[in-house]
Design a protein around this motif. Structure first.
Motif, PDB file in Angstrom:
ATOM      1  N   UNK A 169       0.837  -1.204   0.000  1.00 50.72           N
ATOM      2  CA  UNK A 169       0.000   0.000   0.000  1.00 50.72           C
ATOM      3  C   UNK A 169       0.867   1.248   0.000  1.00 50.72           C
ATOM      4  N   UNK A 170       1.878   1.278   0.839  1.00 49.14           N
ATOM      5  CA  UNK A 170       2.781   2.426   0.904  1.00 49.14           C
ATOM      6  C   UNK A 170       3.538   2.603  -0.411  1.00 49.14           C
ATOM      7  N   UNK A 171       3.939   1.505  -1.017  1.00 47.23           N
ATOM      8  CA  UNK A 171       4.631   1.546  -2.303  1.00 47.23           C
ATOM      9  C   UNK A 171       3.730   2.110  -3.394  1.00 47.23           C
ATOM     10  N   UNK A 172       2.463   1.724  -3.383  1.00 46.98           N
ATOM     11  CA  UNK A 172       1.508   2.229  -4.378  1.00 46.98           C
ATOM     12  C   UNK A 172       1.368   3.743  -4.264  1.00 46.98           C
ATOM     13  N   UNK A 173       1.178   4.234  -3.051  1.00 50.69           N
ATOM     14  CA  UNK A 173       1.036   5.680  -2.856  1.00 50.69           C
ATOM     15  C   UNK A 173       2.304   6.418  -3.265  1.00 50.69           C
ATOM     16  N   UNK A 174       3.451   5.848  -2.961  1.00 48.26           N
ATOM     17  CA  UNK A 174       4.730   6.469  -3.327  1.00 48.26           C
ATOM     18  C   UNK A 174       4.899   6.549  -4.843  1.00 48.26           C
ATOM     19  N   UNK A 175       4.471   5.513  -5.556  1.00 44.58           N
ATOM     20  CA  UNK A 175       4.646   5.474  -7.006  1.00 44.58           C
ATOM     21  C   UNK A 175       3.708   6.424  -7.754  1.00 44.58           C
ATOM     22  N   UNK A 176       2.493   6.611  -7.239  1.00 45.77           N
ATOM     23  CA  UNK A 176       1.548   7.468  -7.963  1.00 45.77           C
ATOM     24  C   UNK A 176       1.541   8.913  -7.486  1.00 45.77           C
ATOM     25  N   UNK A 177       1.978   9.176  -6.257  1.00 47.07           N
ATOM     26  CA  UNK A 177       1.846  10.528  -5.700  1.00 47.07           C
ATOM     27  C   UNK A 177       2.518  11.629  -6.518  1.00 47.07           C
ATOM     28  N   UNK A 178       3.640  11.389  -7.218  1.00 44.25           N
ATOM     29  CA  UNK A 178       4.202  12.481  -8.019  1.00 44.25           C
ATOM     30  C   UNK A 178       3.307  12.898  -9.202  1.00 44.25           C
ATOM     31  N   UNK A 179       2.340  12.062  -9.548  1.00 43.84           N
ATOM     32  CA  UNK A 179       1.537  12.291 -10.749  1.00 43.84           C
ATOM     33  C   UNK A 179       0.096  12.680 -10.460  1.00 43.84           C
ATOM     34  N   UNK A 180      -0.255  12.801  -9.191  1.00 45.09           N
ATOM     35  CA  UNK A 180      -1.657  13.078  -8.846  1.00 45.09           C
ATOM     36  C   UNK A 180      -1.761  14.276  -7.907  1.00 45.09           C
ATOM     37  N   UNK A 181      -2.964  14.815  -7.861  1.00 42.41           N
ATOM     38  CA  UNK A 181      -3.301  15.871  -6.912  1.00 42.41           C
ATOM     39  C   UNK A 181      -4.523  15.387  -6.144  1.00 42.41           C
ATOM     40  N   UNK A 182      -4.388  15.149  -4.831  1.00 42.18           N
ATOM     41  CA  UNK A 182      -5.554  14.688  -4.062  1.00 42.18           C
ATOM     42  C   UNK A 182      -6.703  15.696  -4.159  1.00 42.18           C
ATOM     43  N   UNK A 183      -7.925  15.192  -4.154  1.00 40.79           N
ATOM     44  CA  UNK A 183      -9.098  16.056  -4.172  1.00 40.79           C
ATOM     45  C   UNK A 183      -9.242  16.671  -2.785  1.00 40.79           C
ATOM     46  N   UNK A 184      -9.325  18.017  -2.707  1.00 38.23           N
ATOM     47  CA  UNK A 184      -9.433  18.668  -1.395  1.00 38.23           C
ATOM     48  C   UNK A 184     -10.677  18.207  -0.626  1.00 38.23           C
ATOM     49  N   UNK A 185     -10.540  18.110   0.678  1.00 40.33           N
ATOM     50  CA  UNK A 185     -11.633  17.757   1.586  1.00 40.33           C
ATOM     51  C   UNK A 185     -12.180  16.344   1.389  1.00 40.33           C
ATOM     52  N   UNK A 186     -11.447  15.488   0.679  1.00 39.09           N
ATOM     53  CA  UNK A 186     -11.836  14.087   0.539  1.00 39.09           C
ATOM     54  C   UNK A 186     -10.721  13.260   1.157  1.00 39.09           C
ATOM     55  N   UNK A 187     -11.009  12.586   2.273  1.00 39.06           N
ATOM     56  CA  UNK A 187      -9.941  11.825   2.934  1.00 39.06           C
ATOM     57  C   UNK A 187      -9.449  10.666   2.073  1.00 39.06           C
ATOM     58  N   UNK A 188      -8.156  10.403   2.166  1.00 35.97           N
ATOM     59  CA  UNK A 188      -7.579   9.244   1.503  1.00 35.97           C
ATOM     60  C   UNK A 188      -8.002   8.007   2.280  1.00 35.97           C
ATOM     61  N   UNK A 189      -8.474   7.017   1.571  1.00 36.13           N
ATOM     62  CA  UNK A 189      -8.937   5.802   2.237  1.00 36.13           C
ATOM     63  C   UNK A 189      -8.356   4.582   1.535  1.00 36.13           C
ATOM     64  N   UNK A 190      -7.974   3.610   2.311  1.00 40.17           N
ATOM     65  CA  UNK A 190      -7.544   2.328   1.787  1.00 40.17           C
ATOM     66  C   UNK A 190      -8.405   1.301   2.485  1.00 40.17           C
ATOM     67  N   UNK A 191      -9.437   0.855   1.797  1.00 37.55           N
ATOM     68  CA  UNK A 191     -10.408  -0.046   2.407  1.00 37.55           C
ATOM     69  C   UNK A 191      -9.913  -1.483   2.332  1.00 37.55           C
ATOM     70  N   UNK A 192      -9.713  -2.067   3.480  1.00 41.22           N
ATOM     71  CA  UNK A 192      -9.307  -3.465   3.561  1.00 41.22           C
ATOM     72  C   UNK A 192     -10.558  -4.328   3.617  1.00 41.22           C
ATOM     73  N   UNK A 193     -11.232  -4.401   2.477  1.00 38.03           N
ATOM     74  CA  UNK A 193     -12.478  -5.145   2.460  1.00 38.03           C
ATOM     75  C   UNK A 193     -12.790  -5.623   1.055  1.00 38.03           C
ATOM     76  N   UNK A 194     -13.611  -6.657   1.020  1.00 36.09           N
ATOM     77  CA  UNK A 194     -14.219  -7.124  -0.218  1.00 36.09           C
ATOM     78  C   UNK A 194     -15.692  -6.779  -0.078  1.00 36.09           C
ATOM     79  N   UNK A 195     -16.142  -5.791  -0.824  1.00 33.06           N
ATOM     80  CA  UNK A 195     -17.500  -5.288  -0.668  1.00 33.06           C
ATOM     81  C   UNK A 195     -18.511  -6.268  -1.251  1.00 33.06           C
ATOM     82  N   UNK A 196     -19.503  -6.596  -0.437  1.00 31.27           N
ATOM     83  CA  UNK A 196     -20.611  -7.446  -0.864  1.00 31.27           C
ATOM     84  C   UNK A 196     -21.759  -6.568  -1.338  1.00 31.27           C
ATOM     85  N   UNK A 197     -22.030  -5.501  -0.598  1.00 34.71           N
ATOM     86  CA  UNK A 197     -23.081  -4.555  -0.970  1.00 34.71           C
ATOM     87  C   UNK A 197     -22.681  -3.157  -0.558  1.00 34.71           C
TER      88      UNK A 197
END
Length: 137
Positions: A59-87
């Motif tokens: 997860x940390x590696x993914x954020x490190x690799x993409x962060x130079x190329x993206x701009x986070x959307x203001x007021x939207x928290x970064x989330x890494x959901x450790x789940x398999x969504x059923x609904x």
């Protein structure tokens, strides 16, 4: 899940592809039933996954690799959901039955992740309309 803007989509896609080659396939262990409120009378039902050291590093590696190329959307928290969504945004009437069934069926199991997907939302479209940009393996 990270909400971001980019003017450098080819670089983002290249970073995602490079990350996928380094970290996929990967395995995750289902640990619990996750029940969350998503909105007024809407709920999320999911299988919770265990985040071990290997997954945290990925997860940390993914954020490190993409962060130079993206701009986070203001007021939207970064989330890494450790789940398999059923609904997602499940109506209140169905929710208790789904959670009860998931709790009855809960067994330790390993979830295989083979792909990483990038989805895009276009300003001006409904918030629930996303398009698949690419899948990386």
């Amino acid at each position: 899940v990270t909400a971001f803007r980019t003017l450098h989509l080819p670089e983002v896609e290249r970073a995602l592809g490079d990350w996928a080659k380094l970290h996929l396939p990967s395995q995750f262990e289902v640990s619990d039933v996750l029940a969350r409120v998503a909105g007024q009378q809407q709920y999320i039902a999911a299988w919770a996954l265990v985040e071990d050291d290997e997954l945290a590093e990925a997860r940390e590696s993914l954020l490190e690799m993409v962060s130079p190329h993206i701009e986070p959307v203001p007021n939207v928290p970064t989330a890494f959901h450790m789940r398999v969504t059923v609904g997602d945004r499940m109506p209140a009437g169905q929710y208790p039955r789904v959670i009860a069934e998931m709790q009855r069926e809960l067994e330790p199991l390993v979830w295989d992740a083979e792909d990483l997907a990038l989805f895009a939302w276009t300003v001006g479209t409904p918030l629930n309309v996303w398009r698949s940009v690419n899948t990386y393996r």
